[in-house]
Design a protein around this motif. Sequence first.
Motif, mmCIF file in Angstrom:
data_model
loop_
_atom_site.group_PDB
_atom_site.id
_atom_site.type_symbol
_atom_site.label_atom_id
_atom_site.label_comp_id
_atom_site.label_asym_id
_atom_site.label_seq_id
_atom_site.Cartn_x
_atom_site.Cartn_y
_atom_site.Cartn_z
ATOM 1 N N MET A 406 -34.581 -71.779 3.131
ATOM 2 C CA MET A 406 -33.475 -71.446 1.833
ATOM 3 C C MET A 406 -33.965 -70.611 1.032
ATOM 4 S SD MET A 406 -32.388 -75.627 1.460
ATOM 5 C CE MET A 406 -31.154 -75.184 0.202
ATOM 6 N N ILE A 407 -35.415 -70.326 1.139
ATOM 7 C CA ILE A 407 -35.924 -69.255 0.056
ATOM 8 C C ILE A 407 -35.399 -67.739 0.142
ATOM 9 C CG2 ILE A 407 -38.002 -68.092 -0.648
ATOM 10 C CD1 ILE A 407 -39.530 -70.573 0.008
ATOM 11 N N CYS A 408 -34.605 -67.389 -1.028
ATOM 12 C CA CYS A 408 -34.016 -66.062 -0.968
ATOM 13 C C CYS A 408 -34.666 -65.213 -1.953
ATOM 14 C CB CYS A 408 -32.498 -66.341 -1.425
ATOM 15 S SG CYS A 408 -31.324 -64.884 -1.707
ATOM 16 N N HIS A 409 -34.796 -63.999 -1.648
ATOM 17 C CA HIS A 409 -35.282 -63.036 -2.366
ATOM 18 C C HIS A 409 -34.364 -61.921 -2.985
ATOM 19 C CE1 HIS A 409 -39.488 -64.172 -1.438
ATOM 20 N NE2 HIS A 409 -39.170 -64.267 -0.055
ATOM 21 N N GLU A 410 -33.283 -62.712 -3.373
ATOM 22 C CA GLU A 410 -32.079 -61.739 -3.966
ATOM 23 C C GLU A 410 -31.134 -62.468 -4.635
ATOM 24 O OE1 GLU A 410 -28.680 -58.575 -2.449
ATOM 25 O OE2 GLU A 410 -29.602 -59.791 -0.869
ATOM 26 N N ASP A 411 -30.732 -62.000 -5.949
ATOM 27 C CA ASP A 411 -29.602 -62.778 -6.679
ATOM 28 C C ASP A 411 -28.772 -61.860 -6.890
ATOM 29 O OD1 ASP A 411 -31.157 -61.160 -8.186
ATOM 30 O OD2 ASP A 411 -31.512 -62.520 -9.957
ATOM 31 N N SER A 412 -28.184 -61.170 -6.106
ATOM 32 C CA SER A 412 -26.929 -60.193 -6.463
ATOM 33 C C SER A 412 -25.688 -60.966 -6.547
ATOM 34 C CB SER A 412 -26.886 -59.490 -5.120
ATOM 35 O OG SER A 412 -26.380 -60.239 -3.986
ATOM 36 N N PRO A 413 -24.693 -60.484 -7.150
ATOM 37 C CA PRO A 413 -23.485 -61.090 -7.442
ATOM 38 C C PRO A 413 -22.695 -61.766 -6.264
ATOM 39 C CG PRO A 413 -23.633 -59.335 -8.959
ATOM 40 C CD PRO A 413 -24.665 -59.186 -8.127
ATOM 41 N N ALA A 414 -23.208 -60.670 -5.124
ATOM 42 C CA ALA A 414 -22.207 -61.363 -3.983
ATOM 43 C C ALA A 414 -22.848 -62.531 -3.516
ATOM 44 C CB ALA A 414 -22.724 -60.147 -2.898
ATOM 45 N N ILE A 415 -24.073 -62.847 -3.480
ATOM 46 C CA ILE A 415 -24.800 -64.046 -2.955
ATOM 47 C C ILE A 415 -24.144 -65.267 -3.993
ATOM 48 C CG2 ILE A 415 -26.887 -65.379 -2.765
ATOM 49 C CD1 ILE A 415 -28.169 -62.939 -1.911
ATOM 50 N N MET A 416 -24.278 -64.811 -5.342
ATOM 51 C CA MET A 416 -23.530 -66.053 -6.005
ATOM 52 C C MET A 416 -22.200 -66.455 -5.870
ATOM 53 S SD MET A 416 -25.262 -64.691 -9.634
ATOM 54 C CE MET A 416 -27.003 -64.097 -9.727
ATOM 55 N N SER A 417 -21.401 -65.308 -5.563
ATOM 56 C CA SER A 417 -19.821 -65.578 -5.416
ATOM 57 C C SER A 417 -19.762 -66.448 -4.231
ATOM 58 C CB SER A 417 -19.315 -64.419 -5.481
ATOM 59 O OG SER A 417 -19.658 -63.453 -4.561
ATOM 60 N N ASN A 418 -20.531 -66.071 -3.137
ATOM 61 C CA ASN A 418 -20.332 -66.546 -1.839
ATOM 62 C C ASN A 418 -21.109 -67.890 -1.531
ATOM 63 O OD1 ASN A 418 -18.572 -64.615 -1.154
ATOM 64 N ND2 ASN A 418 -20.387 -63.207 -0.601
ATOM 65 N N ASP A 419 -21.911 -68.568 -2.530
ATOM 66 C CA ASP A 419 -22.473 -69.560 -2.217
ATOM 67 C C ASP A 419 -21.490 -70.829 -1.849
ATOM 68 O OD1 ASP A 419 -24.349 -71.556 -2.374
ATOM 69 O OD2 ASP A 419 -25.304 -71.020 -4.298
ATOM 70 N N PRO A 420 -21.728 -71.514 -0.903
ATOM 71 C CA PRO A 420 -21.033 -72.710 -0.341
ATOM 72 C C PRO A 420 -21.500 -74.062 -1.104
ATOM 73 C CG PRO A 420 -22.714 -72.214 1.265
ATOM 74 C CD PRO A 420 -22.858 -71.059 0.096
ATOM 75 N N TYR A 421 -22.585 -74.020 -1.837
ATOM 76 C CA TYR A 421 -22.979 -75.253 -2.193
ATOM 77 C C TYR A 421 -21.962 -75.756 -3.186
ATOM 78 C CZ TYR A 421 -25.337 -78.596 -4.970
ATOM 79 O OH TYR A 421 -26.012 -79.530 -5.760
ATOM 80 N N VAL A 422 -21.441 -76.916 -3.236
ATOM 81 C CA VAL A 422 -20.378 -77.619 -4.263
ATOM 82 C C VAL A 422 -21.202 -78.595 -5.200
ATOM 83 C CG1 VAL A 422 -18.432 -79.242 -4.473
ATOM 84 C CG2 VAL A 422 -18.806 -77.615 -2.517
ATOM 85 N N MET A 423 -21.367 -78.203 -6.382
ATOM 86 C CA MET A 423 -22.102 -78.510 -7.611
ATOM 87 C C MET A 423 -21.490 -79.897 -7.840
ATOM 88 S SD MET A 423 -24.837 -78.487 -9.359
ATOM 89 C CE MET A 423 -25.421 -79.072 -11.000
ATOM 90 N N GLU A 424 -20.053 -79.929 -7.878
ATOM 91 C CA GLU A 424 -19.383 -81.144 -8.321
ATOM 92 C C GLU A 424 -19.513 -82.279 -7.526
ATOM 93 O OE1 GLU A 424 -18.339 -78.163 -8.160
ATOM 94 O OE2 GLU A 424 -18.406 -77.494 -10.516
#
Length: 518
Positions: A406-424
């Motif tokens: 799960m370690i990721c070496h990138e924090d681009s907007p594409a990764i943030m918008s496509n994150d499948p995790y549901v925080m709620e």
Amino acid sequence: MAAVQQNFSKMISAQLRNKANEFLNSRKHANNLADILQMFEAETDNYTPLLLTVEVIFTELLRRGDLIEGIVPLKPADHSPEGEYKRWLRQCFEAAQTRALECIRRGRTSSRLQALVTACKLMQAEGKHPLEQSTGYYFPSIRLKNIFTVLLDSELSMSAPIARFQEFTEYRDVQQYGLKVLSTLAYRKSPTSIYMQNYLELLDRLLVCEITTEPRAKAKERDNEEKEEKLLCGAEDKAPFPYNPGVCRRYANRCWGFACQWPLCEDSRVHRRALLLLVERLMPLLARPHLATDMLCDSLDAGGPISMLALQGVLELVRRHNIDYPDMYDRLYAMFEPEMFATRYKKRLLHLADIFLSSTHLPEGLVAAFAKRLARLALLAAADDAAALLQLLHNLLLRHPALKRMICHEDSPAIMSNDPYVMEETCAGASRALGSSLWEVWALRRHAAPALAAAAAAVFAAADPRATPVALAPPDLAASFDAELKKRFKTIEMNFVRPQGMTTPSGERVMQYWELMA
């Protein structure tokens, strides 16, 4: 005004000191004692000089044996002047005890605390020098009962006097007799919330000194190796005090049994105090700890800081008493919300979560949900709290190597918008954390706080097999204070403009609005 009151207090103290010395040196000044006791009827908020004077007088009288009245069975009472004088002194002693107890309820805080100390010191003097001739150990439990009756007030909070009483609970005889006396005062059908608060605080203070749960043989061996226990009423020329940890445990169970019959969960402050007492003091002492399961489970559903406190008790039941609690990890997962940072028990929650998630047999999806939750909360928390969250995340990656993908070496907007995790999502299994990555940690590597940036970098260092988990136990306050004292500070700047002389620097506007007078 304050200076005038201070001078008046000093004058009163000097007068009382002279009266006390005259009374102790000669019986012709016996009326001085009556005058001193009469001064308690004055309307004031500071009885400290009177209390100190009474303490000195009766401590000396008890030491000299002036209050001992020889009573011979089947013989009439002594009506000689000496006998009448001793009976009068004992009446004054009882009156002084009553006055000191009354002062615990009234006056300023410092005077109330001094009244409690005076009552305890008089109890100590009576224990060392009893009113009746005795060669064995003696503890005036009736005096302690009177003190507890005042501290267990139903209308006035006694938090400050009870906190001061802790200096006397360090004595083993006070602890044993205190638990015994408290168990006789605990029975009440409908106590007020203030009474329950005072009762729980007093019971907590009595259990500050640890009561051993070892078998009697091992306890005796340990006691022989350790130094002699502190006793309030102990004396060298008398028999030693028979301290018994088993008796203390029995009385502690009885005190808690009475408290369990009260509506402890109706008031939030009482509920929190009861949980603190249960999880920090009483759990190792309870004869049947599984009876606390219902209270802990109901508290776990209450939410907020109460749930965090109940979590520690549930952990104790699960680890040591084989109690099965359904959906335990989902409830723990639901506690990690942004609201947790507003409570004082957040460090405790992280420590308990580290213990719960230390097993290597947990499902990968469950641990991944916790890891992702911690990383997401680290973006919202303050620097100190975020660093603690990343330390827990670091431990999870070390104990569960499969999560290192799960370690990721990138924090681009594409990764943030496509994150499948549901925080709620409150259920860990349905949060879809396995398909996500820890891009939040990579983003925190560029944080302005050096400690947080270093903690984020340490998470990526978890791939090293030689790394070890970080201890998340709450720090010892005494050790933290000593560590701060040993730190060396640089010279602290007191002014942003270096002064060139005694005159004010340029741009100073103080002189425009203020005039300095010599």
